[in-house]
Motif scaffolding. Sequence first.
Motif, mmCIF file in Angstrom:
data_model
loop_
_atom_site.group_PDB
_atom_site.id
_atom_site.type_symbol
_atom_site.label_atom_id
_atom_site.label_comp_id
_atom_site.label_asym_id
_atom_site.label_seq_id
_atom_site.Cartn_x
_atom_site.Cartn_y
_atom_site.Cartn_z
ATOM 1 N N UNK A 204 12.608 57.378 134.253
ATOM 2 C CA UNK A 204 12.359 58.569 133.420
ATOM 3 C C UNK A 204 13.683 59.156 132.945
ATOM 4 N N UNK A 205 14.654 59.276 133.846
ATOM 5 C CA UNK A 205 15.958 59.805 133.459
ATOM 6 C C UNK A 205 16.610 58.900 132.419
ATOM 7 N N UNK A 206 16.442 57.589 132.582
ATOM 8 C CA UNK A 206 16.994 56.653 131.619
ATOM 9 C C UNK A 206 16.391 56.825 130.238
ATOM 10 N N UNK A 207 15.071 56.941 130.191
ATOM 11 C CA UNK A 207 14.384 57.100 128.913
ATOM 12 C C UNK A 207 14.824 58.376 128.208
ATOM 13 N N UNK A 208 14.933 59.461 128.972
ATOM 14 C CA UNK A 208 15.319 60.744 128.384
ATOM 15 C C UNK A 208 16.766 60.692 127.890
ATOM 16 N N UNK A 209 17.661 60.196 128.727
ATOM 17 C CA UNK A 209 19.070 60.149 128.349
ATOM 18 C C UNK A 209 19.306 59.263 127.133
ATOM 19 N N UNK A 210 18.605 58.139 127.064
ATOM 20 C CA UNK A 210 18.760 57.238 125.912
ATOM 21 C C UNK A 210 18.326 57.918 124.620
ATOM 22 N N UNK A 211 17.273 58.699 124.697
ATOM 23 C CA UNK A 211 16.774 59.360 123.485
ATOM 24 C C UNK A 211 17.623 60.558 123.090
ATOM 25 N N UNK A 212 18.260 61.208 124.067
ATOM 26 C CA UNK A 212 19.062 62.397 123.785
ATOM 27 C C UNK A 212 20.476 62.072 123.326
ATOM 28 N N UNK A 213 20.937 60.863 123.549
ATOM 29 C CA UNK A 213 22.331 60.513 123.259
ATOM 30 C C UNK A 213 22.701 60.852 121.817
ATOM 31 N N UNK A 218 22.148 59.627 111.683
ATOM 32 C CA UNK A 218 21.515 58.613 110.830
ATOM 33 C C UNK A 218 21.112 57.373 111.631
ATOM 34 N N UNK A 219 21.862 57.072 112.670
ATOM 35 C CA UNK A 219 21.554 55.890 113.471
ATOM 36 C C UNK A 219 20.887 56.217 114.785
ATOM 37 N N UNK A 220 20.211 57.365 114.874
ATOM 38 C CA UNK A 220 19.658 57.830 116.143
ATOM 39 C C UNK A 220 18.676 56.832 116.759
ATOM 40 N N UNK A 221 17.755 56.316 115.968
ATOM 41 C CA UNK A 221 16.758 55.397 116.518
ATOM 42 C C UNK A 221 17.421 54.118 117.006
#
Length: 284
Positions: A204-213, A218-221
């Motif tokens: 869960x922490x990994x998923x959240x951190x990856x999305x918040x980085x 423009x290259x967020x996804x």
Amino acid sequence: MEGAVYAIGRNRIAKIWFDESEASLQRLRRFYNALAATSFRFEIPRIHEIHRVEGRCVTIEQRLAGTSLADLVETGHVGLDDARSTLVDALAELAGNGALPAARTLPVMDESAPLYEGSEDFSNALADVAERRLARFRRTLDSAVEELDKKVVALRARLHEVDSRRRSVIHGDLIPGNILIGEARTPTAVLDWGFFTTEGDPAFDGAVAASLFDMYGDGALNTELDLYAQLEDRLGYERETLLVYRAAYSLITANAYDAGGNDGHFAWCVGALNRPDVVDALLA
């Protein structure tokens, strides 16, 4: 922003909190003390004193050394690839230290009770808070999230299915600005615990951190998906698990900063909840 921070010498800072109560800060202090007893290679905040000044709480805390990873990236001293790798290093460190029961005593966001008050199971506790948030903000969410009720019903089952049953402390807001880096270009400290800090599945922490980085670039996804690939390769997390946790975080925090959903965070969360790969993982 939780408060204003001022240096008071080489080894201490004063933090003036905007909304926190003395009771909540005492709870955070106990959590930090428990966290400090673990074997992390980086430092964590320590609250030494709590005062009440002109109606607001003020904490005296340890001053932590280093420069934020966000600042190093912005100034070009650290490249994006190295920054992403450093984030995964920090996540690996958190995941590898095992369970921390003291983290179960913390509420998430503006909840009044600890996340685990209604359930001892992480997946059920997440589903419970998601349903409470839906009840509170349904009018805003219903008009923005496609097939909202179907997704909420699916979420509880999918959270149970993807849960690895591993347990570690979860930071919950591990953005580059919350990681301090030293001269050796390794993390020296991790800051600002508390927004979504708890104990649970480290994926869960990994998923959240990856999305918040990179939330809005423009290259967020592409950045998010690249970090998912690193988490799969280095930590063994499954893509489906990361996407289900992305959905849970998005539903739970969508209205964290604006009840009416008129801010960028809400749009970012809704975008994920309507994103094909997230929807496929949630409704699989």
